[in-house]
Design an enzyme around this catalytic site. Structure first.
Site, short mmCIF file in Angstrom:
data_model
loop_
_atom_site.label_atom_id
_atom_site.label_comp_id
_atom_site.label_asym_id
_atom_site.label_seq_id
_atom_site.Cartn_x
_atom_site.Cartn_y
_atom_site.Cartn_z
CG HIS A 285 95.23 -12.98 67.57
ND1 HIS A 285 95.70 -14.04 68.31
CD2 HIS A 285 96.17 -12.74 66.61
CE1 HIS A 285 96.87 -14.43 67.82
NE2 HIS A 285 97.18 -13.67 66.79
CB CYS A 328 91.32 -15.87 73.15
SG CYS A 328 92.54 -17.18 72.90
#
Length: 457
Positions: A285, A328
């Protein structure tokens, strides 16, 4: 001086036809027009200027002499050593075909080409290698387009068919469709190289270390981050592709922030002097300029890259350091421009690696770095639970398809951008755009593996 004397001895032992053959074999390796090169000494000087032929790295010379069937010269000059695989198989194929041409077949070939090539190329002093180069200039022949060559083969040189079919089988040959060609300029396929751009040496074995940090299990994170389903597919693909390319792979699973930094420092302290490159792939992440450890603590990307700059890791100085980040860079989702699109993937299988964004610095300031990001700043990157992430899977697939044709890494990443930009999810509404950034001073062209390419999802 001893190496220069050796090069002089090689040049004196070669005929004019040998020199022409060497120049032809080096066409894809050098960033300039070689039509005026008339001696081996001039060619060797050009190769040396681009760091492709030095006393420490003489292996390309052995490969060139072996390719033109001069093994005795290799042996007499003591050039045996590590096997180099620098010359693209496509270029070797054309040279091998040229060696099987009879005078009668040559006349037939020129007759078949008289409608598409200039008349001066039909003269008696024009060799088959000259014809191949002219066909490439006219976009009639390339590593991804052998149609014209095969048509000639059927009529004039039926003995070529077996060699061409063997080349296709060994290199996973897949001719590009007309729709592919509309996406990219002709320069992409014909390899015209920018003047003066050198190439990083890639001749060591192993080429370097490929570190893969794969963070899947976030159940202990206080930030309530979800587990990254499908990331194991990326890990397997990256490991198989970079092993195929000649790297030693190191996999670290479910790393906290401290563990990630420890792994990086341990890798920094290793001796990379006998290696040519470093690769680091991070699957996690993230938010802008950072990735997450499984404990929910952020690691700035500069904390991963800075330990490998010239001051902190001298054995990697002037060598390419390649980072590929699947995370991301924000929470926004790119919207599709309303054009005709491929069928969207089901929303239920698509995940995001996004968390709330924060500012960060993601581009290393030092030379010889490349940072391949899955997405542009502020936006999310998508992961398919069953097929892996859009970015990493496209990277692996294009490395497998394009490295055997001699493409450089920036060109490969441009194709990755194109492929990922055409993917969509949730009825075509969610899109993704990768972003490579680099401070490379030379082209990154991996050696062409001799093993068959790995099978990917």
């Amino acid at each position: 001086m001893e190496f220069q004397t050796l090069l002089l001895q090689v040049g004196q032992a070669l005929s004019g036809n040998d020199v022409q053959a060497l120049v032809f074999l080096c066409t894809d390796l050098l960033s300039q027009d070689l039509s005026s090169v008339g001696s081996a000494e001039v060619l060797f000087s050009i190769l040396a200027d681009q760091d492709l032929l030095t006393a420490e790295r003489p292996h390309l010379l052995s490969e060139l002499l072996s390719a033109i069937q001069r093994p005795r010269l290799v042996r007499l000059l003591g050039l045996s050593g590590p096997v180099s695989r620098t010359i693209p198989p496509y270029r070797k194929l054309l040279y091998d075909l040229s060696e099987d041409i009879t005078e009668k077949e040559m006349k037939q070939i020129k007759f078949l080409l008289r409608e598409v090539l200039p008349r001066k190329k039909m003269e008696d002093n024009v060799t088959i290698l000259d014809l191949f180069l002219e066909m490439e200039h006219k976009d009639l022949l390339s590593s991804t387009n052998l149609n014209h060559l095969e048509n000639i083969m059927e009529n004039a040189c039926p003995m070529w068919k077996k060699k061409i079919n063997t080349f296709k089988a060994q290199n996973g040959f897949n001719e590009r469709s007309n729709s592919d060609r509309r996406l990219l300029p002709p320069a992409y396929f014909s390899h015209p190289l920018a003047q003066g751009v050198r190439t990083y040496p890639m001749t060591r074995s192993p080429i370097g270390i490929c570190l893969i940090i794969n963070n899947y299990d976030f159940t202990k994170s206080p930030k309530r981050l979800k587990n990254r389903e499908g990331t194991q597919i990326d890990e397997r693909s990256l490991e198989s592709v970079f092993k195929w390319l000649g790297f030693e792979t190191q996999i670290e699973n479910d790393c906290t922030r401290d563990r990630m930094l420890t792994v990086v420092q341990e890798l920094r302290r290793r001796d990379h002097s006998q290696m040519d490159c470093l690769v680091c792939c991070v699957l996690s992440h993230g938010q802008e300029g950072s990735v997450y450890g499984v404990d929910g603590e952020m690691v700035q990307l500069i904390e991963l890259t800075e330990p490998f700059n010239g001051l902190q890791c001298a054995s990697l100085m002037e060598k390419p350091k390649l980072f590929f980040i699947q995370a991301c860079q924000g929470t926004r989702e790119q919207q599709a421009v309303p054009i005709q699109a491929d069928s969207p993937a089901p929303c239920s299988s698509i995940c995001s690696d996004a968390v709330v964004p924060a500012p960060g610095d993601s581009i290393p300031a030092s030379a010889d770095f490349l940072m391949g990001m899955a997405t542009v700043p502020d936006y999310a990157a998508f992961r398919d639970r069953d097929l892996g992430t859009w970015f990493m899977q496209s990277l692996c697939q294009n490395l497998v398809q394009m490295v055997p044709s001699g493409y450089d890494l920036v060109s490969i990443l441009t194709k990755v951008n194109d492929d990922v930009s055409q993917k969509s999810a949730c009825r075509g509404e969610k899109k993704q755009m990768p972003q490579p950034a680099f401070s490379l001073r030379k082209r990154v062209i991996f050696q062409i593996p001799t093993d068959p390419p790995p099978h990917l999802p």
